[in-house]
Scaffold this motif. Structure first.
Motif, PDB file in Angstrom:
ATOM      1  N   PHE A  41      38.848  28.676  38.149  1.00 61.19           N
ATOM      2  CA  PHE A  41      38.859  27.509  39.016  1.00 61.19           C
ATOM      3  C   PHE A  41      37.440  27.234  39.517  1.00 61.19           C
ATOM      4  O   PHE A  41      36.673  28.159  39.767  1.00 61.19           O
ATOM      5  CB  PHE A  41      39.758  27.741  40.234  1.00 61.19           C
ATOM      6  CG  PHE A  41      41.157  28.169  39.890  1.00 61.19           C
ATOM      7  CD1 PHE A  41      41.457  29.499  39.667  1.00 61.19           C
ATOM      8  CD2 PHE A  41      42.170  27.228  39.787  1.00 61.19           C
ATOM      9  CE1 PHE A  41      42.738  29.897  39.343  1.00 61.19           C
ATOM     10  CE2 PHE A  41      43.455  27.617  39.465  1.00 61.19           C
ATOM     11  CZ  PHE A  41      43.737  28.951  39.241  1.00 61.19           C
ATOM     12  N   LEU A  90      39.117  22.017  45.541  1.00 60.87           N
ATOM     13  CA  LEU A  90      39.283  22.348  44.136  1.00 60.87           C
ATOM     14  C   LEU A  90      38.813  21.171  43.290  1.00 60.87           C
ATOM     15  O   LEU A  90      39.223  20.034  43.511  1.00 60.87           O
ATOM     16  CB  LEU A  90      40.744  22.645  43.835  1.00 60.87           C
ATOM     17  CG  LEU A  90      41.085  22.993  42.395  1.00 60.87           C
ATOM     18  CD1 LEU A  90      40.416  24.286  41.965  1.00 60.87           C
ATOM     19  CD2 LEU A  90      42.604  23.105  42.221  1.00 60.87           C
ATOM     20  N   ARG A 136      41.490  34.086  37.723  1.00 59.51           N
ATOM     21  CA  ARG A 136      42.790  34.744  37.846  1.00 59.51           C
ATOM     22  C   ARG A 136      42.887  35.826  36.791  1.00 59.51           C
ATOM     23  O   ARG A 136      42.617  35.590  35.615  1.00 59.51           O
ATOM     24  CB  ARG A 136      43.911  33.724  37.680  1.00 59.51           C
ATOM     25  CG  ARG A 136      45.286  34.325  37.886  1.00 59.51           C
ATOM     26  CD  ARG A 136      46.349  33.250  37.956  1.00 59.51           C
ATOM     27  NE  ARG A 136      46.785  32.791  36.648  1.00 59.51           N
ATOM     28  CZ  ARG A 136      47.599  33.475  35.842  1.00 59.51           C
ATOM     29  NH1 ARG A 136      48.053  34.651  36.186  1.00 59.51           N
ATOM     30  NH2 ARG A 136      47.959  32.964  34.678  1.00 59.51           N
ATOM     31  N   TYR A 140      50.433  35.591  39.188  1.00 55.51           N
ATOM     32  CA  TYR A 140      49.612  34.445  39.561  1.00 55.51           C
ATOM     33  C   TYR A 140      49.320  34.491  41.053  1.00 55.51           C
ATOM     34  O   TYR A 140      49.886  35.285  41.794  1.00 55.51           O
ATOM     35  CB  TYR A 140      50.292  33.143  39.162  1.00 55.51           C
ATOM     36  CG  TYR A 140      51.641  32.915  39.795  1.00 55.51           C
ATOM     37  CD1 TYR A 140      52.801  33.257  39.135  1.00 55.51           C
ATOM     38  CD2 TYR A 140      51.753  32.331  41.048  1.00 55.51           C
ATOM     39  CE1 TYR A 140      54.033  33.038  39.717  1.00 55.51           C
ATOM     40  CE2 TYR A 140      52.976  32.124  41.626  1.00 55.51           C
ATOM     41  CZ  TYR A 140      54.119  32.481  40.956  1.00 55.51           C
ATOM     42  OH  TYR A 140      55.344  32.270  41.516  1.00 55.51           O
ATOM     43  N   ASN A 141      48.450  33.618  41.501  1.00 52.00           N
ATOM     44  CA  ASN A 141      47.964  33.577  42.874  1.00 52.00           C
ATOM     45  C   ASN A 141      46.995  34.688  43.204  1.00 52.00           C
ATOM     46  O   ASN A 141      46.529  34.783  44.323  1.00 52.00           O
ATOM     47  CB  ASN A 141      49.104  33.604  43.902  1.00 52.00           C
ATOM     48  CG  ASN A 141      50.065  32.454  43.713  1.00 52.00           C
ATOM     49  OD1 ASN A 141      51.217  32.657  43.390  1.00 52.00           O
ATOM     50  ND2 ASN A 141      49.575  31.243  43.887  1.00 52.00           N
ATOM     51  N   GLU A 142      46.695  35.555  42.264  1.00 53.09           N
ATOM     52  CA  GLU A 142      45.724  36.616  42.505  1.00 53.09           C
ATOM     53  C   GLU A 142      44.386  36.101  42.002  1.00 53.09           C
ATOM     54  O   GLU A 142      44.014  36.309  40.862  1.00 53.09           O
ATOM     55  CB  GLU A 142      46.148  37.866  41.733  1.00 53.09           C
ATOM     56  CG  GLU A 142      45.420  39.128  42.147  1.00 53.09           C
ATOM     57  CD  GLU A 142      45.963  39.713  43.436  1.00 53.09           C
ATOM     58  OE1 GLU A 142      47.174  39.966  43.510  1.00 53.09           O
ATOM     59  OE2 GLU A 142      45.157  39.931  44.352  1.00 53.09           O
ATOM     60  N   GLN A 143      43.660  35.412  42.850  1.00 52.78           N
ATOM     61  CA  GLN A 143      42.378  34.839  42.463  1.00 52.78           C
ATOM     62  C   GLN A 143      41.243  35.650  43.068  1.00 52.78           C
ATOM     63  O   GLN A 143      41.318  36.073  44.220  1.00 52.78           O
ATOM     64  CB  GLN A 143      42.245  33.396  42.968  1.00 52.78           C
ATOM     65  CG  GLN A 143      43.046  32.383  42.200  1.00 52.78           C
ATOM     66  CD  GLN A 143      42.762  30.965  42.649  1.00 52.78           C
ATOM     67  OE1 GLN A 143      41.620  30.607  42.951  1.00 52.78           O
ATOM     68  NE2 GLN A 143      43.800  30.147  42.700  1.00 52.78           N
ATOM     69  N   PHE A 157      37.113  35.531  43.792  1.00 58.21           N
ATOM     70  CA  PHE A 157      36.068  34.528  43.949  1.00 58.21           C
ATOM     71  C   PHE A 157      34.683  35.073  43.617  1.00 58.21           C
ATOM     72  O   PHE A 157      34.368  36.232  43.907  1.00 58.21           O
ATOM     73  CB  PHE A 157      36.068  33.988  45.379  1.00 58.21           C
ATOM     74  CG  PHE A 157      37.199  33.043  45.650  1.00 58.21           C
ATOM     75  CD1 PHE A 157      38.450  33.528  45.986  1.00 58.21           C
ATOM     76  CD2 PHE A 157      37.023  31.667  45.536  1.00 58.21           C
ATOM     77  CE1 PHE A 157      39.515  32.655  46.219  1.00 58.21           C
ATOM     78  CE2 PHE A 157      38.072  30.793  45.764  1.00 58.21           C
ATOM     79  CZ  PHE A 157      39.320  31.283  46.101  1.00 58.21           C
ATOM     80  N   GLY A 158      33.870  34.203  43.029  1.00 62.88           N
ATOM     81  CA  GLY A 158      32.477  34.511  42.807  1.00 62.88           C
ATOM     82  C   GLY A 158      31.693  34.285  44.082  1.00 62.88           C
ATOM     83  O   GLY A 158      32.219  33.744  45.060  1.00 62.88           O
TER      84      GLY A 158
END
Lengths: 117, 114
Positions: A34, A46, A97, A103-106, A108-109
């Motif tokens: 994303f 987003l 992900r 799912y929903n386990e994101q 982030f950079g």
């Protein structure tokens, strides 16, 4: 585990040039990545969702010809800001992900700060 | 439509005070996920917690605690005995089942003074 890197961490460019930002998942395979945009003192918005090997899905109002997204492998997605202008100056954050987790386990950079002069 | 509201734009406290950050959400789905993230000045988002809609148990992790109330569509975050290192912007986020999209609130900037 679950580390996401972004490169560069910051970039300054002249108006009219294109800038490429890389997002890499270092220790897992990211089936979905994303891209978010965050203006100063504002929330994350987003921009698009990209799945490996397919075209990105852009959110309403995001110009797909201006923000080119490529997700060519399970560990790399790139965002290219084409013909950048000062109004494109922002903090760009990617997330990934983990395909092996629900799912929903994101993850982030650290973000890339773009300044267009 | 999904929406996350964080009515508190900025909060200032003195070290050791307790502070609660409010989060109210809107969704038509019965299955959804709620998140809290911390964004320190460096900019990197730090994941704090994820809660699914079927788990209304409150959670405590050290000085952090979360109060999930479906009846009021709220998912509030409390920091006990705040410290200067807690100074950051805190975001509440919502994701509906079947989608990976995260909808973020506008964030609450917390400043903890020594």
């Amino acid at each position: 585990g679950a580390v996401v890197s972004q490169h560069p961490s910051w970039v300054i460019c002249k108006s009219g040039t294109s800038v490429k930002i890389e997002c890499r998942s270092l220790d897992f395979q990211a089936t979905t990545m994303f891209w978010y945009r965050q203006f100063p003192k504002q929330s994350l918005m987003l921009m698009a969702t990209s799945n490996e090997g397919s075209k990105a899905t852009y959110e309403q109002g995001v110009e797909k010809d201006k923000f080119l997204i490529n997700h060519a492998s399970l560990t790399l997605s790139t965002l290219t800001v084409t013909s950048a202008h000062p109004e494109d100056s922002s903090f760009y954050i990617c997330s990934a992900r983990d395909g092996d987790k629900g799912y929903n386990e994101q993850f982030f950079g650290p973000g890339t700060r773009l300044t267009v002069l | 439509a999904q929406k996350v509201t964080q009515a508190q734009t900025e909060i200032s406290v003195v070290e050791k005070e307790d502070v609660t950050l409010d989060c109210v959400y809107e969704t038509r789905d019965t299955t959804y996920y709620l998140f809290w993230y911390k964004q320190p000045p460096s900019g990197e988002l730090v994941f704090l917690i994820r809660r699914n809609s079927f788990d209304e148990q409150n959670e405590i992790s050290g000085r952090y605690s979360w109060n999930f109330q479906k009846s009021t569509s709220s998912f509030n975050f409390t920091i006990t005995a705040s410290q200067v290192v807690d100074s950051a912007v805190y975001f509440c986020a919502l994701s509906e089942a079947g989608t990976d999209k995260l909808i973020f609130g506008t964030g609450t900037r917390l400043q903890v003074f020594p």
